[in-house]
Design a protein around this motif. Structure first.
Motif, PDB file in Angstrom:
ATOM      1  N   GLY A   1       0.796  -1.219   0.000  1.00 26.01           N
ATOM      2  CA  GLY A   1       0.000   0.000   0.000  1.00 26.01           C
ATOM      3  C   GLY A   1       0.825   1.263   0.000  1.00 26.01           C
ATOM      4  N   LEU A   2       2.011   1.215  -0.582  1.00 25.45           N
ATOM      5  CA  LEU A   2       2.878   2.390  -0.642  1.00 25.45           C
ATOM      6  C   LEU A   2       2.996   2.881  -2.075  1.00 25.45           C
ATOM      7  CD1 LEU A   2       5.740   1.155   1.724  1.00 25.45           C
ATOM      8  CD2 LEU A   2       3.820   2.647   2.299  1.00 25.45           C
ATOM      9  N   ILE A   3       3.105   4.194  -2.214  1.00 31.90           N
ATOM     10  CA  ILE A   3       3.152   4.820  -3.537  1.00 31.90           C
ATOM     11  C   ILE A   3       4.538   5.392  -3.774  1.00 31.90           C
ATOM     12  CG2 ILE A   3       2.195   6.640  -5.001  1.00 31.90           C
ATOM     13  CD1 ILE A   3      -0.368   6.439  -3.277  1.00 31.90           C
ATOM     14  N   GLN A   4       5.128   5.050  -4.928  1.00 28.54           N
ATOM     15  CA  GLN A   4       6.411   5.614  -5.305  1.00 28.54           C
ATOM     16  C   GLN A   4       6.246   6.567  -6.491  1.00 28.54           C
ATOM     17  OE1 GLN A   4       6.301   2.004  -4.731  1.00 28.54           O
ATOM     18  NE2 GLN A   4       6.867   2.669  -2.678  1.00 28.54           N
ATOM     19  N   SER A   5       7.035   7.622  -6.481  1.00 28.11           N
ATOM     20  CA  SER A   5       7.130   8.522  -7.622  1.00 28.11           C
ATOM     21  C   SER A   5       8.549   8.461  -8.168  1.00 28.11           C
ATOM     22  CB  SER A   5       6.789   9.961  -7.227  1.00 28.11           C
ATOM     23  OG  SER A   5       5.417  10.101  -6.938  1.00 28.11           O
ATOM     24  N   LEU A   6       8.672   8.668  -9.476  1.00 24.42           N
ATOM     25  CA  LEU A   6       9.979   8.682 -10.129  1.00 24.42           C
ATOM     26  C   LEU A   6      10.427  10.115 -10.356  1.00 24.42           C
ATOM     27  CD1 LEU A   6       9.477   5.869 -12.808  1.00 24.42           C
ATOM     28  CD2 LEU A   6      10.718   5.710 -10.645  1.00 24.42           C
ATOM     29  N   PHE A   7      11.704  10.375 -10.068  1.00 24.96           N
ATOM     30  CA  PHE A   7      12.277  11.703 -10.256  1.00 24.96           C
ATOM     31  C   PHE A   7      13.549  11.572 -11.096  1.00 24.96           C
ATOM     32  CE2 PHE A   7       9.962  11.701  -6.278  1.00 24.96           C
ATOM     33  CZ  PHE A   7       9.275  12.910  -6.279  1.00 24.96           C
ATOM     34  N   ASP A   8      13.714  12.497 -12.047  1.00 23.15           N
ATOM     35  CA  ASP A   8      14.914  12.519 -12.879  1.00 23.15           C
ATOM     36  C   ASP A   8      16.085  13.112 -12.117  1.00 23.15           C
ATOM     37  OD1 ASP A   8      13.409  11.552 -15.000  1.00 23.15           O
ATOM     38  OD2 ASP A   8      12.998  13.548 -15.797  1.00 23.15           O
ATOM     39  N   LEU A   9      17.276  12.546 -12.326  1.00 21.10           N
ATOM     40  CA  LEU A   9      18.518  13.157 -11.893  1.00 21.10           C
ATOM     41  C   LEU A   9      19.233  13.722 -13.124  1.00 21.10           C
ATOM     42  CD1 LEU A   9      19.746  10.606  -9.187  1.00 21.10           C
ATOM     43  CD2 LEU A   9      18.696  12.850  -8.828  1.00 21.10           C
ATOM     44  N   PRO A  10      20.202  14.613 -12.946  1.00 18.48           N
ATOM     45  CA  PRO A  10      20.746  15.357 -14.099  1.00 18.48           C
ATOM     46  C   PRO A  10      21.462  14.526 -15.146  1.00 18.48           C
ATOM     47  CG  PRO A  10      21.272  16.471 -12.027  1.00 18.48           C
ATOM     48  CD  PRO A  10      20.707  15.133 -11.663  1.00 18.48           C
ATOM     49  N   ASP A  11      21.835  13.280 -14.855  1.00 13.48           N
ATOM     50  CA  ASP A  11      22.670  12.517 -15.796  1.00 13.48           C
ATOM     51  C   ASP A  11      21.945  11.323 -16.397  1.00 13.48           C
ATOM     52  OD1 ASP A  11      22.469  11.052 -13.479  1.00 13.48           O
ATOM     53  OD2 ASP A  11      24.499  10.251 -13.616  1.00 13.48           O
ATOM     54  N   ASP A  12      20.618  11.416 -16.568  1.00 12.62           N
ATOM     55  CA  ASP A  12      19.788  10.351 -17.132  1.00 12.62           C
ATOM     56  C   ASP A  12      19.556   9.191 -16.164  1.00 12.62           C
ATOM     57  OD1 ASP A  12      19.420  11.672 -19.575  1.00 12.62           O
ATOM     58  OD2 ASP A  12      21.269  10.820 -20.388  1.00 12.62           O
TER      59      ASP A  12
END
Length: 415
Positions: free
Chosen positions: A341-352
């Motif tokens: 029941g946990l939600i993850q979000s994806l975040f970009d870092l500067p080097d792909d």
């Protein structure tokens, strides 16, 4: 006059302090090298978004400084430091995705995959790599691997030394190449450890299988099996519902067994296909603030519905099952679901590269917390895992129970 002079001096002091602070922060940012900037970006993302504002009962600023003081000699060392920093959270779902891993994850959610065909997770209590479910008709399913099996090693490398993404990467590979998994099934006296050699293959992630069951008595039933919540899942389900109703379906069985989840939004949109009103899911962030997603008054059918679940039904599958159960839209049949029941979000870092961060938990419309508890079926029917070819047949006890219930519901609705 004295008051005027005082406020002028105070204003001048504030302006000078502000200019000095801006100059310092600009210089401080410029001071960091490229490796430090990547590390700091990862740290900031967690600092702003992570669901637990105690950061596993540690001072997150002290963690930051400890790693900065150590320094990073190259990109590999930076990645190692980020992974070590995230490990202090004791959350296997918050993790670094190196460029190759990040690209692979984006491809997988789009519906393409090659490898053995296992959906895996790290058990939050045992810390073991655990099978959520084998993908239908995959090499892993054909090899007899089942939900809740533990993968102890991959080609001799112990999985306790690997992150979730490293384990997934080791299972992937060119079509036709072998990989050996050391698999543990059962528990206690019934524990069985074995080596399983699997030949990698192209994995089809077509999310929807649909057919009309007109051999179930007086009620033609539309059988829908959803394998995972990929980007095109909702569109495919809606299309299949319309086709089955054109063929005469009077009720539906939605099969979410061994569906490990996928895209949260796809789960929400699929729930909306069946609901004219009501809440689909609540999300709760680290401040305890509750957000919600609701129906949009655009249900594509009001025909009776049964949902099949088992212990391999996880995440978005549990959101969908919980929404339909709490809104009295469907009857749930099968076994208690996985409990993620946990939600993850994806975040970009500067080097792909990227970083996956646990940002919230979700609750059903009746505010049930699913994490580690799962969804309890309305009618519990236990059975051993069936291969895809036997699901929805006379040998499928859960399906047959759903047919009985749906036939009764349809007859009541028609009278």
């Amino acid at each position: 006059m004295i008051k005027s002079t005082f406020w002028q001096k105070l204003f001048t002091t504030i302006v000078l302090v502000s200019i000095a602070w801006l100059s310092w922060t600009t210089n401080a940012t410029a001071y960091y090298n490229e490796e430090e900037k990547i590390f700091l970006q990862a740290w900031r993302i967690v600092n702003q978004a992570y669901v637990d504002d105690s950061f596993n009962d540690q001072n997150w600023w002290f963690v930051r400084q400890r790693f900065l003081d150590r320094g990073f000699s190259d990109r590999s060392a930076t990645y190692d430091a980020i992974e070590e920093m995230l490990a202090t959270l004791d959350d296997p779902f918050t993790r670094l995705l190196r460029p190759e891993q990040y690209r692979s994850l984006q491809v997988n959610t789009a519906g393409e995959l090659s490898g053995v065909g296992l959906q895996i997770d790290i058990n939050s209590q045992t810390k073991q790599l655990e099978v959520v479910t084998p993908i239908d008709n995959s090499p892993a399913e054909k090899a007899g691997i089942k939900p809740r099996d533990r993968v102890l090693a991959i080609d001799g490398v112990k999985t306790k030394t690997l992150s979730l993404d490293e384990a997934a990467a080791k299972m992937r590979g060119q079509v036709g190449t072998p990989v050996t998994l050391t698999v543990q099934s059962g528990s206690g006296k019934n524990t069985n450890i074995r080596d399983v050699e699997i030949v990698r293959d192209r994995i089809s992630l077509n999310p929807v299988y649909a057919r009309l069951d007109d051999n179930s008595g007086e009620t033609p039933i539309g059988y829908l099996r959803l394998a995972q919540f990929s980007a095109n899942a909702t569109k495919e389900i809606a299309h299949s519902i319309a086709n089955l109703e054109d063929q005469g379906a009077k009720g539906f069985i939605l099969d979410l067994r061994n569906n490990p989840g996928g895209l949260l939004q796809a789960g929400i949109e699929t729930a909306r296909l069946w609901l004219n009103s009501g809440t689909v899911v609540y999300t709760v962030n680290r401040q305890g603030m509750i957000g919600s997603y609701g129906a949009t008054d655009e249900a594509v059918t009001d025909a009776p519905l049964i949902v099949l679940v088992n212990q391999g039904s996880a995440s978005a599958s549990e959101i969908l099952a919980g929404a339909l159960q709490d809104n009295d839209r469907a009857t749930i049949v099968g076994e208690t679901t996985f409990g993620k029941g946990l939600i993850q979000s994806l975040f970009d870092l500067p080097d792909d590269s990227g970083i996956a961060v646990t940002v919230a938990k979700y609750e059903t419309p009746n505010h049930r917390d699913i994490n580690k508890a799962g969804i309890e079926p309305d009618y519990k029917v236990s059975q051993s895992l069936l291969p895809f070819s036997e699901m929805g047949t006379g040998d499928d006890q859960q399906y047959q129970e759903a047919v009985k219930l749906l036939t009764k519901q349809t007859l009541v609705a028609q009278n």
